[in-house]
Every structure is written in C-alpha cells, then in structure tokens.
Design an enzyme around this catalytic site. Structure first.
Site, PDB file in Angstrom:
ATOM      1  N   HIS A 163       0.837  -1.162  -0.004  1.00 30.18           N
ATOM      2  CA  HIS A 163      -0.177   0.131   0.114  1.00 30.18           C
ATOM      3  C   HIS A 163       0.856   1.217  -0.068  1.00 30.18           C
ATOM      4  O   HIS A 163       1.707   1.340   0.904  1.00 30.18           O
ATOM      5  CB  HIS A 163      -0.824  -0.146   1.192  1.00 30.18           C
ATOM      6  CG  HIS A 163      -0.063  -0.149   2.748  1.00 30.18           C
ATOM      7  ND1 HIS A 163      -0.384  -0.814   3.649  1.00 30.18           N
ATOM      8  CD2 HIS A 163       0.588   0.854   2.864  1.00 30.18           C
ATOM      9  CE1 HIS A 163       0.231  -0.483   4.754  1.00 30.18           C
ATOM     10  NE2 HIS A 163       1.021   0.324   4.435  1.00 30.18           N
ATOM     11  N   HIS A 189      -1.914   4.275  10.070  1.00 28.96           N
ATOM     12  CA  HIS A 189      -0.716   5.359   9.973  1.00 28.96           C
ATOM     13  C   HIS A 189      -0.963   6.622  10.369  1.00 28.96           C
ATOM     14  O   HIS A 189      -0.743   7.645   9.894  1.00 28.96           O
ATOM     15  CB  HIS A 189      -0.437   5.348   8.372  1.00 28.96           C
ATOM     16  CG  HIS A 189      -0.097   4.196   7.539  1.00 28.96           C
ATOM     17  ND1 HIS A 189      -0.813   3.251   7.073  1.00 28.96           N
ATOM     18  CD2 HIS A 189       1.220   3.757   7.325  1.00 28.96           C
ATOM     19  CE1 HIS A 189      -0.208   2.204   6.478  1.00 28.96           C
ATOM     20  NE2 HIS A 189       1.126   2.726   6.659  1.00 28.96           N
ATOM     21  N   HIS A 226      10.975  -1.669   2.703  1.00 30.78           N
ATOM     22  CA  HIS A 226      10.969  -0.163   2.682  1.00 30.78           C
ATOM     23  C   HIS A 226      11.041   0.465   3.685  1.00 30.78           C
ATOM     24  O   HIS A 226      11.189  -0.152   4.859  1.00 30.78           O
ATOM     25  CB  HIS A 226       9.610   0.322   1.761  1.00 30.78           C
ATOM     26  CG  HIS A 226       8.569   0.497   2.777  1.00 30.78           C
ATOM     27  ND1 HIS A 226       8.078  -0.908   2.997  1.00 30.78           N
ATOM     28  CD2 HIS A 226       7.867   1.433   3.197  1.00 30.78           C
ATOM     29  CE1 HIS A 226       6.791  -0.581   3.639  1.00 30.78           C
ATOM     30  NE2 HIS A 226       6.536   0.779   3.556  1.00 30.78           N
ATOM     31  N   GLU A 246       6.038  -3.969   8.105  1.00 22.87           N
ATOM     32  CA  GLU A 246       4.710  -4.280   7.501  1.00 22.87           C
ATOM     33  C   GLU A 246       4.258  -5.994   7.156  1.00 22.87           C
ATOM     34  O   GLU A 246       3.293  -6.214   6.913  1.00 22.87           O
ATOM     35  CB  GLU A 246       4.075  -3.255   6.311  1.00 22.87           C
ATOM     36  CG  GLU A 246       4.071  -1.864   7.132  1.00 22.87           C
ATOM     37  CD  GLU A 246       3.744  -0.723   6.014  1.00 22.87           C
ATOM     38  OE1 GLU A 246       3.256   0.298   6.465  1.00 22.87           O
ATOM     39  OE2 GLU A 246       3.832  -1.008   4.874  1.00 22.87           O
TER      40      GLU A 246
HETATM   41  C1  DHB Z   1       5.219   4.774   1.411  1.00 28.78           C
HETATM   42  C2  DHB Z   1       5.012   3.508   1.815  1.00 28.78           C
HETATM   43  C3  DHB Z   1       4.214   3.281   2.755  1.00 28.78           C
HETATM   44  O1  DHB Z   1       4.015   1.723   3.320  1.00 28.78           O
HETATM   45  C4  DHB Z   1       3.325   3.956   3.536  1.00 28.78           C
HETATM   46  O2  DHB Z   1       2.483   3.500   4.294  1.00 28.78           O
HETATM   47  C5  DHB Z   1       3.565   5.275   3.110  1.00 28.78           C
HETATM   48  C6  DHB Z   1       4.335   5.845   2.008  1.00 28.78           C
HETATM   49  C7  DHB Z   1       5.907   4.974   0.259  1.00 28.78           C
HETATM   50  O3  DHB Z   1       6.714   4.296  -0.235  1.00 28.78           O
HETATM   51  O4  DHB Z   1       5.992   6.142  -0.177  1.00 28.78           O
HETATM   52 FE    FE Z   2       2.660   1.788   5.287  1.00 30.93          FE
END
Ligand code: DHB
Ligand code: FE
Length: 279
Positions: A12, A59, A192, A239
């Site tokens: 997401h 979030h 990430h 996550e």
């Molecule tokens: C991004 C990734 C995420 O999981 C999120 O919640 C918000 C932003 C991103 O890569 O920009």
């Molecule tokens: Fe996220």
C-alpha cells in the site's frame, strides 16, 4: 459455514492513489505495477468473496504514538475513509460486517489475544488502495473486517505472535455459522524504509524469501526477531507482519500461489502482490 477462499495481499503506497486519480495506469512508470492486478481481478471474479478480512497497520488516523494498540479489530457497520494529508481522494464509505467482527473478537479473546475493539474506525490508504486496485471500476462488492497490527511504535508484536494471532482469527472464521466466502487481504511491505540513514532501503532477496516461505513454509519467517526484520526489510518493511497474520488466517491447509507480481520501486517501496488459494 464461512469458507476462507484464499488471500490477495498487496503493498500500500499513497502515491498509488494519486496515480489512480490521475489515470496513470498506462504510464511507463506505473504500468508494470498496475498490470500485476489484472490476474488478481480475474481470480476475484471466480472466487466471489462476500467479506474481506483485511490486515493492515493504521498510519495515524485512528491511533498515534501516544496510544497504540498491538492488535485492534474493527466492529463497525460502516467504515469511512479519512484524509491523511497525502492529497489522495477519499473513497465512498465501505460496509462492515459487525456479526463476523464480533465472532472473531469473541474467539480471539477466548484464545487469550487481548485486542482493542473499535466500533468506529477510519480507514486509511492501507485499506482504500487495495480495494481500488482489486475493484477499479466499481465500489467494492464486499463488506470488510479490518484487523490492525502495530507495525509502527516499538515494541512490535513478534512474527511468531502475529502468526498465532492469524491462526486464532482463521479458526473464528471457519467456525462462523454463515455461508460466506471470506477473502483475506494483507496490506503493506514489502521492504522499505522511509526515514533515517537508510531511507530508500529495499531488499529484493529477503522479499523473495518472504513471498516463497508464505506459500508452503510460513514458519521460516516467523523465526525472525523484530530486530532482524527491521534490518532485513527496513523500518517500514516490518509491515510484513500483516502478511504473516494473513498467512496464519489461512491456517495449515495446503495453499498454492496462483499469482505474484514484484516491482521495484513504487515510491520508496518494493511493491508486491501475491494471491494464495486454499485447497
Ligand atoms: C510509502 C510506503 C508506505 O507503506 C506508506 O504507508 C506510506 C508511504 C512510500 O513508499 O511512499
Ligand atoms: Fe505503510
């Protein structure tokens, strides 16, 4: 009795909502990502889910760093999408299934998971974007039961605990006395990191290990500590815990992978979508 048909799990990223709003699906940056959902949609048409049990992390819309439940479960009859400040459109309210929510809550508390019950819950990009990706041309033809996992504020629940939590949710669904096709959806990940010195970090090798082990050997990833998961997948890559809960919900049954797409990067994220079908 309710039947779990399988899972369709996806990353997401708020920017996806922006791309949908601007109609950028065929743009060279976005096409390899959006094309990954064509097979998912065909599969969903065949499976005809009535309810989606969606495992994600809030979030900041419902909980912030001052109050952070480890596990939360929505029990609302309607879920409204809230403005998180990303500039992406909110979506129409989504139907809940309070009956199934309470069946799950009662079962998991009995199984000694002390969850936070939420009779009101806003939904953020972690839920709205997967729904838009799965049903792009219509409002989602399903109700939802949102399951929240703290992947944000340490201490996080361990991978092993998340897997057990998922198993308890799966038992509750299979014991639910209504003829429902239940789809499980995990959202978030894969690797990430949005903050700190390693911002932009991604790890395709570890992501592949996760996706492979989710098919037939989930215990392989439940053995990692939270610290190891942060190291290997990044501060937001944790996550993956949502995906581990979702795999727990599918339970011991044989599952087969019917579709996978992996694409780097979408924004700062190694994006993945994986469909697992229960035998
Ligand atoms: C991004 C990734 C995420 O999981 C999120 O919640 C918000 C932003 C991103 O890569 O920009
Ligand atoms: Fe996220």
């Amino acid at each position: 009795m309710a039947k779990i048909v399988g899972s369709a799990s996806t990353s997401h990223v708020p920017a996806i909502g922006g791309a949908i709003a601007k109609g950028l699906q065929l743009d060279p940056y976005w096409k390899p990502f959006f094309d990954g959902f064509l097979k998912v949609r065909e599969w969903l048409v065949r499976q005809k889910p009535d309810v989606v049990v969606v495992v994600s992390n809030d979030h900041g819309l419902n909980f912030f760093l001052d109050k952070m439940p480890t596990f939360s479960i929505g029990a609302a009859s309607t879920y409204t999408s809230g403005d998180e400040g990303w500039g992406i459109p909110v979506i129409e309210p989504v139907r809940g299934d309070p009956d199934l929510s309470w069946a799950i809550i009662n079962h998991v508390v009995e199984a000694e998971f002390d969850v936070t019950t939420c009779q009101e819950m806003l939904i953020d990009h972690a839920i709205t974007i997967p729904l838009q990706l799965f049903w792009p041309d219509q409002s989602p033809p399903v109700s939802i039961v949102p399951i929240g996992v703290n992947t944000v504020q340490h201490p996080l629940p361990s991978a092993a605990r998340c897997y057990k939590f998922g198993k308890a949710i799966g038992d509750a669904i299979r014991a639910h006395d209504r003829d429902l096709n239940v789809l499980v959806v995990a959202t978030g990940g894969l690797s990430h990191q949005l903050d700190g010195e390693r911002a932009g970090f991604m790890n395709p090798e570890f992501d592949a290990l996760c996706l492979n082990s989710l098919i037939g050997d989930p215990e392989r990833i439940t053995g990692y500590s939270t610290r190891e998961l942060v190291e290997l997948s990044g501060t937001q890559g944790v996550e993956i815990l949502n995906w581990i809960v979702a795999r727990g919900i599918l339970g011991q049954t044989n599952v087969s992978e019917v579709h996978r797409n992996y694409h780097i990067p979408i924004s700062n994220t190694a994006s993945a979508v994986q469909v697992l079908e229960c035998a």
